[in-house]
Every structure is written in C-alpha cells, then in structure tokens.
Design a protein around this motif. Structure first.
Motif, PDB file in Angstrom:
ATOM      1  N   GLY A 114     -96.308  94.828  18.611  1.00  0.00           N
ATOM      2  CA  GLY A 114     -96.194  93.856  19.687  1.00  0.00           C
ATOM      3  C   GLY A 114     -96.321  94.497  21.054  1.00  0.00           C
ATOM      4  O   GLY A 114     -96.160  95.689  21.240  1.00  0.00           O
ATOM      5  N   GLY A 115     -96.638  93.709  22.035  1.00  0.00           N
ATOM      6  CA  GLY A 115     -96.725  94.182  23.403  1.00  0.00           C
ATOM      7  C   GLY A 115     -95.757  93.375  24.235  1.00  0.00           C
ATOM      8  O   GLY A 115     -94.738  92.893  23.744  1.00  0.00           O
ATOM      9  N   LYS A 116     -96.072  93.188  25.492  1.00  0.00           N
ATOM     10  CA  LYS A 116     -95.215  92.394  26.371  1.00  0.00           C
ATOM     11  C   LYS A 116     -94.994  91.012  25.794  1.00  0.00           C
ATOM     12  O   LYS A 116     -93.904  90.463  25.834  1.00  0.00           O
ATOM     13  N   TYR A 117     -96.055  90.422  25.247  1.00  0.00           N
ATOM     14  CA  TYR A 117     -95.922  89.103  24.650  1.00  0.00           C
ATOM     15  C   TYR A 117     -96.133  89.150  23.144  1.00  0.00           C
ATOM     16  O   TYR A 117     -96.500  88.176  22.529  1.00  0.00           O
ATOM     17  N   ASP A 136     -85.262  93.563  28.141  1.00  0.00           N
ATOM     18  CA  ASP A 136     -86.271  93.491  27.085  1.00  0.00           C
ATOM     19  C   ASP A 136     -85.655  93.296  25.707  1.00  0.00           C
ATOM     20  O   ASP A 136     -86.355  92.992  24.743  1.00  0.00           O
ATOM     21  N   LYS A 137     -84.322  93.471  25.623  1.00  0.00           N
ATOM     22  CA  LYS A 137     -83.646  93.327  24.335  1.00  0.00           C
ATOM     23  C   LYS A 137     -83.025  91.941  24.150  1.00  0.00           C
ATOM     24  O   LYS A 137     -82.234  91.730  23.228  1.00  0.00           O
ATOM     25  N   ASN A 149     -96.257  78.635  26.402  1.00  0.00           N
ATOM     26  CA  ASN A 149     -94.908  79.139  26.189  1.00  0.00           C
ATOM     27  C   ASN A 149     -94.136  78.150  25.314  1.00  0.00           C
ATOM     28  O   ASN A 149     -93.668  77.112  25.778  1.00  0.00           O
ATOM     29  N   THR A 150     -94.020  78.477  24.038  1.00  0.00           N
ATOM     30  CA  THR A 150     -93.384  77.582  23.074  1.00  0.00           C
ATOM     31  C   THR A 150     -91.949  77.245  23.450  1.00  0.00           C
ATOM     32  O   THR A 150     -91.490  76.118  23.255  1.00  0.00           O
ATOM     33  N   ILE A 151     -91.219  78.212  23.941  1.00  0.00           N
ATOM     34  CA  ILE A 151     -89.799  78.017  24.220  1.00  0.00           C
ATOM     35  C   ILE A 151     -89.583  77.155  25.452  1.00  0.00           C
ATOM     36  O   ILE A 151     -88.788  76.207  25.437  1.00  0.00           O
ATOM     37  N   LEU A 152     -90.310  77.425  26.519  1.00  0.00           N
ATOM     38  CA  LEU A 152     -90.090  76.713  27.774  1.00  0.00           C
ATOM     39  C   LEU A 152     -90.852  75.394  27.832  1.00  0.00           C
ATOM     40  O   LEU A 152     -90.306  74.373  28.272  1.00  0.00           O
ATOM     41  N   PHE A 201     -86.820  87.113  28.649  1.00  0.00           N
ATOM     42  CA  PHE A 201     -87.137  85.760  29.125  1.00  0.00           C
ATOM     43  C   PHE A 201     -86.172  85.357  30.252  1.00  0.00           C
ATOM     44  O   PHE A 201     -85.888  84.184  30.472  1.00  0.00           O
ATOM     45  N   SER A 202     -85.702  86.383  30.985  1.00  0.00           N
ATOM     46  CA  SER A 202     -84.737  86.139  32.054  1.00  0.00           C
ATOM     47  C   SER A 202     -85.306  85.268  33.169  1.00  0.00           C
ATOM     48  O   SER A 202     -84.546  84.582  33.866  1.00  0.00           O
ATOM     49  N   ASP A 203     -86.638  85.274  33.330  1.00  0.00           N
ATOM     50  CA  ASP A 203     -87.252  84.480  34.400  1.00  0.00           C
ATOM     51  C   ASP A 203     -86.988  82.989  34.245  1.00  0.00           C
ATOM     52  O   ASP A 203     -86.949  82.250  35.225  1.00  0.00           O
TER      53      ASP A 203
END
Length: 538
Positions: A199-202, A341-342, A287-290, A312-314
């Motif tokens: 995985g990467g950033k996303y 990131d965790k 973005n599935t979550i948002l 996903f702090s943003d």
C-alpha cells in the motif's frame, strides 16, 4: 494453439511493450504502467471488436483482409454493424483499428495527430461503457496522450511506431473463439511490477489469490442470480473478480469505490479482461468513508481488504457529526497526538460494510487479527453488535506472512444476516502453509488442499481438534465476545491406566535415576573444590 501457448504469446507481447519503454528511457518510469496498460487495452479492444464484427457481418468474416473489407463496407452496413455490437465490444471505426494506424505510421506527426488522436476519439465515443466516474459524476478518459510521455518531441513518432509494431503480429481473436479463461493470469502478469500489497498513501492493496479464493468459496455456497457485489476499497479488484467468477459473470453486477486513480484504472482493465465490462459505470473513484457513492444501495455480497491504518485526521471531525452516527454506530477513532498514519481506518470500513448489507446480505472482510480479541474500544463494540444481531457466520485466522510485504497477522470475518447463531465457525489456520522467499520478504503459501480444508470447515461446519470449533452465541458472550478459535479449543489431558505393579516399577526407576544423578553431582562438586584449592596467586 493451446492455452499455455496463448499465455506465453501474450506475456511476450507485454515484455515487448516494456522493452520499447526501456529503449526510450521510460523503463521503471512513473509513466510506464500507464503506457503498458493502456496500449494493451487498446490491443484488446481492437481484437475484441474484430472478433464480434466477424460474427455479425459475413463479408468481414470471409475477407482475407479485414481492414480493407471494413473500409469498403457501405455506410449503412457500418452503422448497422456498430448497432448490433452493442456493449459486447468497443465501437471502432475503420480508421481507429491497429491495421489502419500501422498502414499510416509514416505520416508526419504520426504520434500526436494519429496515434494519440485515435485513442482520444475511441475514449470519447465509448465513454458510456468504459469510463470510470468520480464521486461527482465526472467521467475519466480511457487513454492518455501516449506520445507526450516522451519529452523529446523528435522521438515521439518513432516511439509510437515501436509500440504499434509490437501489436500487429499478435492476435487475441483465437483466444476469444476458444473461450479460454486466462485473462486473470495475464492481468496479474501485466501489473506485477506496478502493484504491491504494502500500500501507499492511499493503500493500493493487492490481495493474495489464496485469500480471495477462500473468501469467494465460503461466501458463494450455492446459486446466486442478479447479485449485487460491492467492494468499498476495491484496489485492483482481485476480491471482486474471484467472487464474480464464483457467482458467474452474467449473474452479478459489480460496484466499487476506491480513492486511488491508479486502482480505478487497474480495476477497469481487470473488468474488461474478465468479461465484466457491463459493471464499469459502477466503478467510482472517491472517498468511501467521507462521501460514499453507493450509500443509497444495499448489496447481496460485500468483500473487502481495507487499509488497516491510514491518516484521516483531515476529515475525522466530520465523521463524528450526527449525520454519520447511524453508519458509524460503534464510534470513530480519535486523532492521536502523534503517528496519525496509524489511525485505524479499517474500523470505519467494517461499520460501513455492515450498514451497506441487504436484508439477506453476506460479507467477508480482511482484518488485523488483533481485532478479534481486543478487550475494549470500537473493536469490542463492533464484535458485540455482530453477535447481538446474530450476523456472525465465522472467522478464519490466517497464517502469518500470508501477505508478502507485511508482517501483520490477518483474519477474515464472515458476516451473514441469516447466520446460525448456534453454530458459529471459528477456524485457526495459523499453522498451515509453507514459507517461501519472495524478493526480500518471507511469504506463506497455502496448498490447494489446505485452502479446501479451510473452506470445508466453514461451509460444512466441521469441528476439528486444534483447527476449528463450533460455538454458540452464548459461549462467545461468555468469552467477552472473543472471535479467536484458540480460546474455545478443549484442553485435553491424556490419562493412561496402569496397574499397581507398573506404578511401583516406574517409581523405582525414577528413584534409581535420581540417585545416580545425585551421585554424579556430588563427584562434580568434589572436583570443583579440588580445582579451586589448586589455584595460586601469581
């Protein structure tokens, strides 16, 4: 020509395209994947169109030169042909075929004007069938301007000609005729250098085929028709392809969402190669979550290997608003002071999946194994909800290193809204598999028999010592909602009946052995003391 020969021929084509990229300075370049996958897609669409056109129009099927015959068809026959093809293939005009481009490859400004221009037109004219949408509904393009990846303008025509030369000597037509189902193998080979399970950033995750096969075989345990199948973190689509094959491509419609554009493009290609192009309009980059694109739908089957940890702090604060509380009933992970990131984003995906299931829906979710025993927090609340709602069908704890590039132990949670709460199946498969070296990493590989053993334990509800156990809802509650098979295994102590004479003989033997050991110990003590006395200060 055999299936193996077809696969070898196609892999040679892919290697040839990679060689062209390397020769023009694009080997291992960020653009290489786009070039290879898009040129391969164009070749596939070209040959699929020719195959379908020959079935419809006798003049084309009998012609020695398809290109000339197609160009000379009357306009009304061409229009009728394109109408008859429908959604079976991309609708291509004579000047959009590979043969036409090859015949005109020496024209001035060939790369930008003809090669790129053709691909742009194909993309625009087939946008309704083959384009992936963003969450806002904007359709993407199928092809980039391939020539522009070459910075030196004087080399662009030669680069596009070199790519084209690799395409003209290979034909997929016979492959379609023989109905070989091998494009999953080709897809894996095509992307092997551009995708990873780290995985990467996303998090463009790649799920091992063993995990995907096990999930599909357990979920689809019987016939399914007109099934709606969903993956909210689809990646390249390995899970979706496996469950679609288990159901039957004509019996299901695929829906997915992923925030990664790279993953969306991979999935589109995977759907086309696996005869699932009718589902491409349901592939969303977002973005599935948002902002879930499919929130108004409920699904028969959901599969997911979501990213476990992601910052996903943003938008974490947005998720705590009242409008999200029904979907995220167990809560939203808080923002840590460090190591954002965790953040455990997978807990949001599990809740989203539970919300998205239809009344008789089934789901399989890859989770970190720590989820199944956590004593408190959101993890415990989700497990409690699965038990109280009678939705837990079972859990399989997989071997370590089943994913080559991560040491995280994983389990698969199986959800079924019609689950038998008196026979929940918990499987401990952690001891199965063989360790192999894959690059710099260790990977555990399951044999076909081991895969089937796991599948049978779940589907046949088999209880097997130290491997699988059947538990009731009440037993799970009594264990603080633990989903770990090991906590339910019976501890067995073997007793052997012996006579008084045999017991006396054993005791005599033990006494004799101990007396001998004590005697040897005393002798050693004496020798140590004598050696100490012999030491002198010099």
């Amino acid at each position: 020509m055999t299936e193996i020969q077809f696969i070898t021929q196609t892999k040679t084509l892919i290697d040839g395209l990679k060689s062209v990229c390397a020769n023009y300075g694009l080997g291992n370049d960020a653009s290489e994947f786009n070039i290879i996958s898009q040129v391969f897609l164009y070749k596939y669409l070209n040959d699929k169109f020719i195959y379908e056109a020959k079935k419809i129009e006798p003049e084309l099927s009998q012609a020695e030169d398809f290109q000339s015959a197609y160009e000379n068809l009357p306009d009304d026959k061409k229009q009728f042909l394109l109408a008859r093809i429908g959604n079976k293939a991309a609708k291509l005009k004579p000047d959009q075929l590979i043969a036409y481009l090859f015949n005109n490859s020496n024209q001035p400004n060939f790369g930008e004007a003809i090669f790129d221009g053709t691909l742009r037109t194909i993309s625009a004219e087939n946008i309704d069938i083959y384009s992936v949408s963003s969450a806002t509904g904007v359709k993407d393009k199928m092809f980039d301007d391939i020539s522009l990846f070459i910075r030196d303008a004087s080399q662009r025509d030669a680069f596009c000609r070199a790519l084209l030369n690799k395409l003209v000597n290979v034909s997929f037509e016979k492959m379609f005729t023989e109905k070989y189902d091998f494009f999953a193998t080709i897809f894996e080979y095509l992307i092997k250098d551009y995708n990873s399970d780290s995985g990467g950033k996303y998090a463009e995750y790649y799920t091992p085929h063993a995990v995907a096969r096990i999930m599909a075989a357990i979920l689809v345990n019987g016939e399914a028709n007109n099934a709606k199948v969903y993956d909210p973190s689809a990646g390249s689509g390995t899970l979706l392809m496996n469950i679609a094959h288990a159901i039957g491509e004509k019996n299901c419609t695929i829906y997915s969402e992923d925030i990664s554009q790279k993953s969306a493009n991979m999935l589109r290609l995977n759907l086309i190669l696996n005869n699932l192009q009718h589902s491409i309009p349901n592939i969303i980059k977002g973005n599935t979550i948002l902002q879930p694109a499919h929130l108004d739908r409920k699904f028969d089957y959901i599969v997911s290997n979501p990213p476990f940890k992601l910052d996903f702090s943003d938008y974490q604060a947005d998720l705590t608003k009242d409008s999200f509380k029904e979907r995220f009933f167990a809560g939203v992970p808080k923002i840590p002071n460090k190591d954002k990131d965790k953040m455990a984003i997978y807990l949001l995906f599990i809740q989203h999946i539970m919300y998205s299931l239809d009344t008789k829906g089934k789901a399989a979710i890859v989770v970190p194994t720590g989820f199944i025993t956590a004593q408190s927090g959101i993890e415990r609340k989700i497990r409690e909800a699965l038990i109280q709602r009678n939705w837990l069908r079972g859990v399989v704890s997989m071997p370590s290193n089943i994913f080559a590039s991560t040491g995280t132990n994983v389990s698969i949670v199986f959800i079924d809204k019609e689950a038998d709460s008196e026979k929940i199946v918990l499987v401990d498969a952690s001891k199965l598999g063989k360790n192999i070296k894959e690059g710099k990493n260790q990977k555990t590989v399951l044999t076909p028999l081991e895969e089937q053993r796991i599948i049978d334990a779940m589907n046949q509800k088999n209880a097997e010592d130290d491997f699988s156990v059947l538990v009731t809802k009440e037993e799970v509650i009594a264990k603080n909602y633990s989903f770990s098979a090991g906590q339910y295994f019976e501890v067995k102590i073997e007793y052997v009946e012996i006579t008084a004479e045999e017991f006396a003989q054993k005791m005599q033997t033990y006494e004799s052995n101990l007396s001998q050991l004590f005697a040897e110990g005393n002798e050693l003590d004496k020798k140590i003391l004598e050696n100490l006395k012999g030491l002198k200060y010099d």
